[in-house]
Motif scaffolding. Structure first.
Motif, PDB file in Angstrom:
ATOM      1  N   VAL A  83      36.549  -0.409 -24.218  1.00 27.36           N
ATOM      2  CA  VAL A  83      36.557   0.369 -22.980  1.00 27.36           C
ATOM      3  C   VAL A  83      37.824   0.107 -22.181  1.00 27.36           C
ATOM      4  O   VAL A  83      38.571  -0.830 -22.462  1.00 27.36           O
ATOM      5  CB  VAL A  83      35.308   0.046 -22.107  1.00 27.36           C
ATOM      6  CG1 VAL A  83      34.027   0.421 -22.835  1.00 27.36           C
ATOM      7  CG2 VAL A  83      35.283  -1.425 -21.710  1.00 27.36           C
ATOM      8  N   GLY A  84      38.061   0.922 -21.190  1.00 25.98           N
ATOM      9  CA  GLY A  84      39.170   0.721 -20.269  1.00 25.98           C
ATOM     10  C   GLY A  84      38.615   0.305 -18.919  1.00 25.98           C
ATOM     11  O   GLY A  84      37.505   0.672 -18.552  1.00 25.98           O
ATOM     12  N   GLY A  85      39.363  -0.461 -18.183  1.00 22.43           N
ATOM     13  CA  GLY A  85      38.902  -0.886 -16.857  1.00 22.43           C
ATOM     14  C   GLY A  85      39.156  -2.358 -16.629  1.00 22.43           C
ATOM     15  O   GLY A  85      40.152  -2.912 -17.093  1.00 22.43           O
ATOM     16  N   ASP A  86      38.219  -2.993 -15.947  1.00 24.92           N
ATOM     17  CA  ASP A  86      38.375  -4.407 -15.585  1.00 24.92           C
ATOM     18  C   ASP A  86      38.172  -5.357 -16.755  1.00 24.92           C
ATOM     19  O   ASP A  86      38.472  -6.540 -16.657  1.00 24.92           O
ATOM     20  CB  ASP A  86      37.387  -4.781 -14.479  1.00 24.92           C
ATOM     21  CG  ASP A  86      37.692  -4.061 -13.175  1.00 24.92           C
ATOM     22  OD1 ASP A  86      38.859  -3.662 -12.979  1.00 24.92           O
ATOM     23  OD2 ASP A  86      36.769  -3.900 -12.357  1.00 24.92           O
ATOM     24  N   PHE A  87      37.629  -4.869 -17.848  1.00 21.04           N
ATOM     25  CA  PHE A  87      37.438  -5.669 -19.059  1.00 21.04           C
ATOM     26  C   PHE A  87      37.733  -4.779 -20.250  1.00 21.04           C
ATOM     27  O   PHE A  87      37.948  -3.578 -20.092  1.00 21.04           O
ATOM     28  CB  PHE A  87      36.028  -6.283 -19.113  1.00 21.04           C
ATOM     29  CG  PHE A  87      34.938  -5.307 -18.797  1.00 21.04           C
ATOM     30  CD1 PHE A  87      34.389  -4.509 -19.787  1.00 21.04           C
ATOM     31  CD2 PHE A  87      34.464  -5.169 -17.503  1.00 21.04           C
ATOM     32  CE1 PHE A  87      33.391  -3.599 -19.504  1.00 21.04           C
ATOM     33  CE2 PHE A  87      33.464  -4.250 -17.204  1.00 21.04           C
ATOM     34  CZ  PHE A  87      32.930  -3.469 -18.200  1.00 21.04           C
ATOM     35  N   ASP A  88      37.742  -5.353 -21.445  1.00 21.33           N
ATOM     36  CA  ASP A  88      38.185  -4.628 -22.637  1.00 21.33           C
ATOM     37  C   ASP A  88      37.058  -4.189 -23.566  1.00 21.33           C
ATOM     38  O   ASP A  88      37.158  -3.164 -24.232  1.00 21.33           O
ATOM     39  CB  ASP A  88      39.159  -5.508 -23.441  1.00 21.33           C
ATOM     40  CG  ASP A  88      40.324  -5.970 -22.593  1.00 21.33           C
ATOM     41  OD1 ASP A  88      41.008  -5.104 -22.016  1.00 21.33           O
ATOM     42  OD2 ASP A  88      40.543  -7.193 -22.497  1.00 21.33           O
ATOM     43  N   ALA A 115      33.660 -18.580 -28.418  1.00 23.69           N
ATOM     44  CA  ALA A 115      34.409 -19.345 -29.416  1.00 23.69           C
ATOM     45  C   ALA A 115      35.378 -18.474 -30.217  1.00 23.69           C
ATOM     46  O   ALA A 115      36.230 -19.001 -30.937  1.00 23.69           O
ATOM     47  CB  ALA A 115      33.439 -20.043 -30.371  1.00 23.69           C
ATOM     48  N   LEU A 116      35.261 -17.155 -30.096  1.00 26.80           N
ATOM     49  CA  LEU A 116      36.157 -16.275 -30.839  1.00 26.80           C
ATOM     50  C   LEU A 116      37.571 -16.384 -30.274  1.00 26.80           C
ATOM     51  O   LEU A 116      37.755 -16.306 -29.056  1.00 26.80           O
ATOM     52  CB  LEU A 116      35.661 -14.823 -30.771  1.00 26.80           C
ATOM     53  CG  LEU A 116      34.303 -14.564 -31.421  1.00 26.80           C
ATOM     54  CD1 LEU A 116      33.815 -13.155 -31.112  1.00 26.80           C
ATOM     55  CD2 LEU A 116      34.379 -14.789 -32.922  1.00 26.80           C
ATOM     56  N   PRO A 117      38.567 -16.561 -31.128  1.00 27.84           N
ATOM     57  CA  PRO A 117      39.939 -16.770 -30.645  1.00 27.84           C
ATOM     58  C   PRO A 117      40.478 -15.646 -29.759  1.00 27.84           C
ATOM     59  O   PRO A 117      41.276 -15.902 -28.857  1.00 27.84           O
ATOM     60  CB  PRO A 117      40.760 -16.866 -31.937  1.00 27.84           C
ATOM     61  CG  PRO A 117      39.777 -17.216 -33.006  1.00 27.84           C
ATOM     62  CD  PRO A 117      38.471 -16.648 -32.583  1.00 27.84           C
ATOM     63  N   ALA A 118      40.038 -14.422 -29.970  1.00 31.22           N
ATOM     64  CA  ALA A 118      40.551 -13.290 -29.197  1.00 31.22           C
ATOM     65  C   ALA A 118      39.961 -13.207 -27.790  1.00 31.22           C
ATOM     66  O   ALA A 118      40.517 -12.547 -26.921  1.00 31.22           O
ATOM     67  CB  ALA A 118      40.279 -11.989 -29.934  1.00 31.22           C
ATOM     68  N   VAL A 119      38.840 -13.887 -27.552  1.00 30.57           N
ATOM     69  CA  VAL A 119      38.143 -13.763 -26.266  1.00 30.57           C
ATOM     70  C   VAL A 119      38.793 -14.670 -25.223  1.00 30.57           C
ATOM     71  O   VAL A 119      38.871 -15.880 -25.391  1.00 30.57           O
ATOM     72  CB  VAL A 119      36.643 -14.088 -26.424  1.00 30.57           C
ATOM     73  CG1 VAL A 119      35.946 -14.104 -25.073  1.00 30.57           C
ATOM     74  CG2 VAL A 119      35.991 -13.080 -27.357  1.00 30.57           C
ATOM     75  N   VAL A 123      39.908  -9.596 -23.685  1.00 30.02           N
ATOM     76  CA  VAL A 123      40.436 -10.096 -24.951  1.00 30.02           C
ATOM     77  C   VAL A 123      41.958 -10.068 -24.974  1.00 30.02           C
ATOM     78  O   VAL A 123      42.599  -9.383 -24.175  1.00 30.02           O
ATOM     79  CB  VAL A 123      39.872  -9.281 -26.146  1.00 30.02           C
ATOM     80  CG1 VAL A 123      38.352  -9.358 -26.175  1.00 30.02           C
ATOM     81  CG2 VAL A 123      40.327  -7.843 -26.107  1.00 30.02           C
ATOM     82  N   ARG A 124      42.506 -10.828 -25.896  1.00 26.97           N
ATOM     83  CA  ARG A 124      43.960 -10.865 -26.085  1.00 26.97           C
ATOM     84  C   ARG A 124      44.457  -9.506 -26.594  1.00 26.97           C
ATOM     85  O   ARG A 124      43.757  -8.827 -27.336  1.00 26.97           O
ATOM     86  CB  ARG A 124      44.338 -11.940 -27.093  1.00 26.97           C
ATOM     87  CG  ARG A 124      43.976 -13.334 -26.643  1.00 26.97           C
ATOM     88  CD  ARG A 124      44.584 -14.411 -27.552  1.00 26.97           C
ATOM     89  NE  ARG A 124      43.916 -15.681 -27.382  1.00 26.97           N
ATOM     90  CZ  ARG A 124      43.919 -16.408 -26.273  1.00 26.97           C
ATOM     91  NH1 ARG A 124      44.539 -15.972 -25.214  1.00 26.97           N
ATOM     92  NH2 ARG A 124      43.280 -17.563 -26.220  1.00 26.97           N
ATOM     93  N   GLN A 125      45.643  -9.153 -26.201  1.00 24.91           N
ATOM     94  CA  GLN A 125      46.259  -7.901 -26.645  1.00 24.91           C
ATOM     95  C   GLN A 125      46.310  -7.840 -28.173  1.00 24.91           C
ATOM     96  O   GLN A 125      46.497  -8.853 -28.842  1.00 24.91           O
ATOM     97  CB  GLN A 125      47.682  -7.790 -26.092  1.00 24.91           C
ATOM     98  CG  GLN A 125      47.742  -7.578 -24.601  1.00 24.91           C
ATOM     99  CD  GLN A 125      47.233  -6.200 -24.201  1.00 24.91           C
ATOM    100  OE1 GLN A 125      47.471  -5.216 -24.894  1.00 24.91           O
ATOM    101  NE2 GLN A 125      46.517  -6.143 -23.090  1.00 24.91           N
ATOM    102  N   ASN A 126      46.156  -6.654 -28.716  1.00 25.19           N
ATOM    103  CA  ASN A 126      46.286  -6.381 -30.145  1.00 25.19           C
ATOM    104  C   ASN A 126      45.298  -7.150 -31.024  1.00 25.19           C
ATOM    105  O   ASN A 126      45.574  -7.402 -32.192  1.00 25.19           O
ATOM    106  CB  ASN A 126      47.716  -6.653 -30.628  1.00 25.19           C
ATOM    107  CG  ASN A 126      48.723  -5.810 -29.885  1.00 25.19           C
ATOM    108  OD1 ASN A 126      48.514  -4.618 -29.691  1.00 25.19           O
ATOM    109  ND2 ASN A 126      49.809  -6.424 -29.451  1.00 25.19           N
TER     110      ASN A 126
END
Length: 142
Positions: A96-101, A124-128, A72-75
């Motif tokens: 989570v931390g690692g290769d994905f958020d 479709a979510l803008p943050a994804v 996902v996008r930061q913040n």
């Protein structure tokens, strides 16, 4: 801080959330008044956050399960979390931390419904920014 009796009480309730105060007292070899007081304190302190029924997903028509990872996008976490809560098929959400958020557990009636959730709702979510889907063939809750 939890003492040994509190820990045992939590373990007993995790095994059977329908235990009565009397049954808890008997299993822990404490008085009923002590059992009720401890249970109330554990609830008031937020150690026990609720009592639920564990349901077999397939027996309620949810035959397809998958873990979906999101980058996902930061913040964007707070807004994204609120949006994820509106998707009924999303049963668990973890930052989570690692290769994905974000790691999601998604349960759907079938593969077509899962496809719809992943490709049309989540992506479709803008943050994804990206997603990966890992199908679950068999699972067990402890």
């Amino acid at each position: 801080m939890l003492d040994e009796i509190d820990r045992r009480m939590v373990e007993e309730l995790q095994r059977d959330g329908r235990l009565s105060g009397r049954a808890l007292a008997e299993r822990l070899t404490i008085s009923r008044a002590n059992a009720y007081a401890r249970l109330a304190r554990l609830v008031d302190d937020g150690v026990i956050t609720g009592f639920t029924a564990t349901v077999d997903p397939a027996k309620v028509g949810l035959h397809t399960s998958a873990y979906v990872t999101l980058t996902v996008r930061q913040n964007s976490w707070r807004e994204l979390r609120a949006q994820l809560h509106t998707i009924p098929e999303v049963r668990h959400i973890a930052l989570v931390g690692g290769d994905f958020d974000v790691l999601l557990l998604v349960r759907a009636v079938d593969n077509d419904a899962l496809r719809h959730v992943v490709l049309e709702r989540l992506q479709a979510l803008p943050a994804v920014v990206a997603s990966r889907t890992i199908l679950v063939f068999e699972d067990e809750t402890r």
